[in-house]
Design an enzyme around this catalytic site. Structure first.
Site, PDB file in Angstrom:
ATOM      1  N   ASP A  80       5.720 -97.487   1.833  1.00 46.61           N
ATOM      2  CA  ASP A  80       5.630 -96.049   2.160  1.00 46.61           C
ATOM      3  C   ASP A  80       4.374 -95.776   2.969  1.00 46.61           C
ATOM      4  O   ASP A  80       3.353 -95.407   2.408  1.00 46.61           O
ATOM      5  CB  ASP A  80       5.652 -95.228   0.877  1.00 46.61           C
ATOM      6  CG  ASP A  80       5.615 -93.729   1.139  1.00 46.61           C
ATOM      7  OD1 ASP A  80       5.916 -93.315   2.273  1.00 46.61           O
ATOM      8  OD2 ASP A  80       5.279 -92.975   0.213  1.00 46.61           O
TER       9      ASP A  80
ATOM     10  N   ASP B 274      -0.568 -91.965   6.883  1.00 49.39           N
ATOM     11  CA  ASP B 274      -1.372 -91.808   5.667  1.00 49.39           C
ATOM     12  C   ASP B 274      -0.646 -92.401   4.459  1.00 49.39           C
ATOM     13  O   ASP B 274       0.562 -92.667   4.522  1.00 49.39           O
ATOM     14  CB  ASP B 274      -1.706 -90.325   5.426  1.00 49.39           C
ATOM     15  CG  ASP B 274      -0.468 -89.447   5.288  1.00 49.39           C
ATOM     16  OD1 ASP B 274       0.569 -89.761   5.915  1.00 49.39           O
ATOM     17  OD2 ASP B 274      -0.522 -88.453   4.539  1.00 49.39           O
TER      18      ASP B 274
ATOM     19  N   GLU C 262       1.365 -86.611   6.052  1.00 48.07           N
ATOM     20  CA  GLU C 262       2.682 -86.433   5.420  1.00 48.07           C
ATOM     21  C   GLU C 262       2.556 -86.328   3.918  1.00 48.07           C
ATOM     22  O   GLU C 262       3.330 -85.630   3.263  1.00 48.07           O
ATOM     23  CB  GLU C 262       3.616 -87.591   5.796  1.00 48.07           C
ATOM     24  CG  GLU C 262       5.088 -87.335   5.480  1.00 48.07           C
ATOM     25  CD  GLU C 262       5.517 -87.663   4.067  1.00 48.07           C
ATOM     26  OE1 GLU C 262       6.588 -87.184   3.647  1.00 48.07           O
ATOM     27  OE2 GLU C 262       4.792 -88.397   3.349  1.00 48.07           O
ATOM     28  N   GLU C 263       1.565 -87.023   3.352  1.00 49.17           N
ATOM     29  CA  GLU C 263       1.435 -87.068   1.894  1.00 49.17           C
ATOM     30  C   GLU C 263       0.737 -85.828   1.321  1.00 49.17           C
ATOM     31  O   GLU C 263       0.522 -85.745   0.113  1.00 49.17           O
ATOM     32  CB  GLU C 263       0.699 -88.339   1.459  1.00 49.17           C
ATOM     33  CG  GLU C 263       1.403 -89.643   1.831  1.00 49.17           C
ATOM     34  CD  GLU C 263       2.689 -89.898   1.046  1.00 49.17           C
ATOM     35  OE1 GLU C 263       3.086 -89.035   0.252  1.00 49.17           O
ATOM     36  OE2 GLU C 263       3.284 -90.976   1.241  1.00 49.17           O
TER      37      GLU C 263
ATOM     38  N   HIS D 253       4.840 -91.930   9.079  1.00 47.88           N
ATOM     39  CA  HIS D 253       3.511 -91.381   8.809  1.00 47.88           C
ATOM     40  C   HIS D 253       2.497 -92.499   8.602  1.00 47.88           C
ATOM     41  O   HIS D 253       2.843 -93.616   8.197  1.00 47.88           O
ATOM     42  CB  HIS D 253       3.523 -90.391   7.641  1.00 47.88           C
ATOM     43  CG  HIS D 253       3.953 -90.941   6.312  1.00 47.88           C
ATOM     44  ND1 HIS D 253       3.099 -91.619   5.478  1.00 47.88           N
ATOM     45  CD2 HIS D 253       5.141 -90.892   5.664  1.00 47.88           C
ATOM     46  CE1 HIS D 253       3.740 -91.952   4.371  1.00 47.88           C
ATOM     47  NE2 HIS D 253       4.978 -91.533   4.451  1.00 47.88           N
TER      48      HIS D 253
HETATM   49 ZN   LIG Z   1       6.385 -91.678   2.861  1.00 48.69          ZN
END
Ligand SMILES: [Zn+2]
Length: 448
Positions: free
Chosen positions: A123, A93, A157-158, A91
């Site tokens: 992340d 974002d 995704e977040e 991802h």
């Molecule tokens: Zn992640």
């Protein structure tokens, strides 16, 4: 060792090692903070990633459900047209970062003393950069993998994934034709076990998300009167029962395999398939390493929000609460029945948000290849399967029949607490960790 280094230089070149660092840093500098509620712009990062793929001769497509929420998908054609395709996704974002709390600006992407700093360093702009560096190197040397590899960089995704993997799975399934397995965050990182050893957990499952809204109804009235149908009291009782509930132990195949493998690593006698197997005793014996499995041996239900009333002398007719519930693969019916019992007759509950639980086989050829790739470059480490306590984009892609694994390899020195850096202050990643990551990812994808 010498032989290993020869193999490393044979597969990953200097440019790939440099690019993984540069790309991580440059992606961090593109602020893709996702505040939820649609407040995010991934498009500049999507254009960046698409340009890097196009330079490698690929034909990336940028797709948006909502303007500014860019996703990128590209396919590398494999040499074996009969082989099943593999999805490699990351991802774009990131979660918000409060600059005042940080040692360096969270969107600086600064490389200082061999460490890349910034939001997304673990992340998961690190993995995005590793994917880009790997396929660009393949283009330089003319390497084609056996299977088709579909690369996807996603938005959102977040938050809800509705502008990201959910949108891609629902509206662009054709782009993922033939994909049966996928890899993404978060696994194959170094877990220091507190006794000098190192584990590399690879995710083979995720708990499901069961976010609940509770509504208690009662008889509204004056605060000075006796009221046996008080919505606030009813809600409070239900919330307390849910928060205090001791969920029973439920060992899924992934967790059972993780426990068996960890018992072997630490020389602890344990028969995880025996009827009288005492999982709690094994978890105690595992010490700090138990942290890897403890969050996934049972379901959980944490009250997080309460709302009721508007004046101290008025009993409201309704009161609501929200619960962050998580359930293991195969336990959703039990989860729902337990919630029915805990809420009781005076409180209704419904899903505010629900996501499936995932389970991936740990005896698959793909898992064996991931294990081999990690152990080649980290021979001192032990690969173990694990189940994620939360969720990722793999949940959305599972709708396309894609089995998801968490595999974003990182070799971290002691003191780098990966789990704490996730969404944490001073998120950062060592350059050496990125180099390890691109080597392992390259090796796995070449053999996948
Ligand atoms: Zn992640």
């Amino acid at each position: 060792m010498a032989e290993q280094q020869l193999m490393e230089t044979a597969t990953v070149d200097r440019q790939a090692l440099d690019e993984v660092v540069t790309f991580t840093s440059e992606l961090i500098r593109i602020d893709t903070t996702n505040r939820g509620g649609g407040d995010c712009q991934e498009r500049p990062a999507a254009e960046y990633a698409a340009a890097k793929l196009a330079e490698a001769g690929l034909n990336p497509t940028i797709l948006e459900r909502t303007p500014g929420r860019g996703n990128v998908v590209a396919r590398i054609e494999g040499t074996d047209p009969t082989a099943e395709a593999l999805l490699v996704h990351g991802h774009l974002d990131v979660v918000p970062a409060e600059a005042a709390d940080w040692s360096v600006h969270p969107f600086s992407g600064e490389v200082r003393d061999g460490v890349v700093w910034g939001r997304g360093a673990v992340d998961m702009k690190n993995m995005d950069a590793m994917i880009l560096a790997t396929v660009r190197q393949w283009a330089r040397v003319g390497f084609r993998p056996r299977r088709d590899i579909v690369i996807a960089f996603t938005a959102d995704e977040e938050a809800s994934a509705e502008d990201g993997s959910g949108f891609l799975a629902d509206r662009h399934a054709d782009l993922f034709e033939g994909c049966t397995e996928g890899i993404s965050e978060s696994g194959a990182f170094t877990f220091h076990d507190g006794r000098g050893g190192q584990l590399y957990p690879i995710a083979a499952g995720e708990r499901g998300t069961g976010w609940l809204k509770l509504t208690a109804r009662g008889r509204a009235g004056h605060g000075s009167k006796v009221n046996r149908a008080n919505a606030v009291s009813r809600l409070a009782s239900a919330v307390a029962r849910i928060g205090d509930h001791e969920w029973p132990l439920r060992l899924t195949p992934t967790v059972r395999a993780a426990l068996a493998e960890m018992a072997t690593v630490y020389g602890i006698e344990a028969d995880v398939d025996a009827a009288d197997f005492d999982a709690d005793a094994l978890l105690t014996a595992l010490g700090p390493a138990a942290d890897l499995v403890a969050p996934t041996v049972r379901n959980s239900s944490n009250p997080t929000m309460l709302s009721a009333g508007y004046k101290i002398n008025v009993i409201p007719g309704e009161a609501t609460a929200h619960i962050d519930g998580r359930y293991l693969p195969g336990t959703e019916d039990e989860f729902k029945a337990t919630l029915d019992a805990l809420t009781g007759p005076d409180v209704d509950w419904e899903y505010h948000h629900r996501e499936v639980a995932l389970q991936a086989p740990v005896d698959s050829p793909t898992f064996a290849r991931m294990r081999a790739a990690v152990e080649e470059f980290a021979p001192e480490g032990h690969v173990v399967p694990y189940c994620m306590s939360g969720g990722t984009d793999a949940k959305q892609f599972s709708r396309l029949g894609i089995t998801g694994y968490g595999f974003a390899p990182l070799k971290l020195p002691e003191g780098f607490d990966y789990q704490a850096l996730f969404h944490g202050v001073d998120e950062r990643v060592p350059v050496e960790a990125l180099h390890f990551g691109v080597r392992v990812l390259d090796r796995f994808l070449r053999t996948a």
